[in-house]
Structure formats: C-alpha cells, structure tokens
Design a protein around this motif. Structure first.
Motif: not given
Length: 191
Positions: A182-187, A130-146
């Motif tokens: 935090y991830s998505e399927e690749y195409y 699975k792929i972690i792109r910038p948008n999902k990495l940002k969500i992960l970082k925001d959850q860690i901050k929370g």
C-alpha cells in the motif's frame, strides 16, 4: 466486530468509515477513520496527536510489536507537486517522538499519506518513510471491503481468530503487508 449485532450493521459501518478514509476529507474525520480501520483489523490503534497532543496522527501496533506510524495529509490538494520542508519536519518530529517512546530498535514502518510522492529539494526525512497516495489508499480500501465480504456467511460472535487471520492474510491486511502492498518510495527532488 462483536460490537455489531449482525453482518449488515458491520457492513454499513465499515462503508461509512471507508468513505471518510478518502483524500479531500477533513483531517479529523480521516484520522478517526484510520483509527477505526486499525481497530477493525485487530491492531491496537491510537491517535497520539489527538489523544496526548504529541506524536503522529495515527499509530497501530500489530503482532510481534510491529508498529505502523501514519502522518496524514488528507486535505492536501491532489494537484500539489511536493511534500514541503515543513511537512518533512513534522514527520521527523513524529519519528523522534516514536523513538523516544519505544526505543531506537522498535520495529516500525513509517508512512505519510499524501497525494504526492515528491519530497521538495529543501526537505529531508531523518528516517525511512514511505508514501501512501490515492491509488494505494484505494487498493487498501478495496482489500478491506473484500475482507469484510468474507465474513458474510458467519455469525459475527462465532468467528474464530484463525478464520480472521486467514482472511486478513488472503487480503494482504497483516501488519507486514502494508509497506509493500500500500505504499511506495518517495522521490527527493534535486535542483
């Protein structure tokens, strides 16, 4: 967490780590930050490629021997259109190394951290990735901050494992959350 003298020290350290967990950051700093994040979240966190010169960039082990394997491409341009055949081959080599070390039935989620989710026509993955792109990495970082903000009212050396687990669950930071949150399927590109 007990290595920090107080919440302020923890907060500053986590923010510095998360700053390095960003696309465009040099690979060594990015991978070190990912290792630190894994340890912060309570996982056994390693950098096999750095430590033994073989295997993925990062490997976490969580509860019930559930592993997260990461191949990091933090320096890839944000405008890059495809995951190359060479990058897919690297990922396949790391998946083979993991199977050799932990067996074919080990519970593992495999991630490539890269700015695109399109796999080139010439490339193939041999395992589920699975792929972690910038948008999902940002969500992960925001959850860690929370998660870290939840700890402010506590004395760091007195936080119970149950309390930490509760906050990890609240912020979707358990090992089983990563694939969905935090991830998505690749195409796979066709001609």
């Amino acid at each position: 967490m007990r290595k920090f003298s107080d919440y302020s020290e923890l907060f500053l350290s986590v923010n510095a780590t998360l700053d390095n967990l960003s696309f465009g950051i040099e690979a060594t700093k990015f991978e070190a930050a990912l290792k630190d994040v894994g340890a912060l979240l309570g996982y056994v966190s390693q950098r096999p490629d750095k430590e033994i010169r073989k295997g993925p960039d990062n490997l976490w082990c969580g509860s019930n021997d559930h592993y997260l394997l990461f191949e990091c491409k933090s320096e890839v341009s944000g405008t890059r259109q495809e995951i190359t055949k060479h990058e897919a081959g690297q990922m396949n080599n790391h998946c083979a190394w993991f199977e050799d070390q932990y067996g074919p039935n080990a519970n593992v989620d495999r991630f490539m951290i890269i700015s695109t989710k399109t796999l080139s026509y010439e490339g193939d993955f041999t395992h589920k990735v699975k792929i972690i792109r910038p948008n999902k990495l940002k969500i992960l970082k925001d959850q860690i901050k929370g998660f870290i903000k939840e700890l402010k009212p506590f004395s760091l050396d007195e936080i119970s494992d149950d309390t930490l687990h509760e906050f990890l669950t609240l912020h979707h930071l358990n090992v089983e959350d990563f694939s969905e949150q935090y991830s998505e399927e690749y195409y796979h590109k066709t001609r």
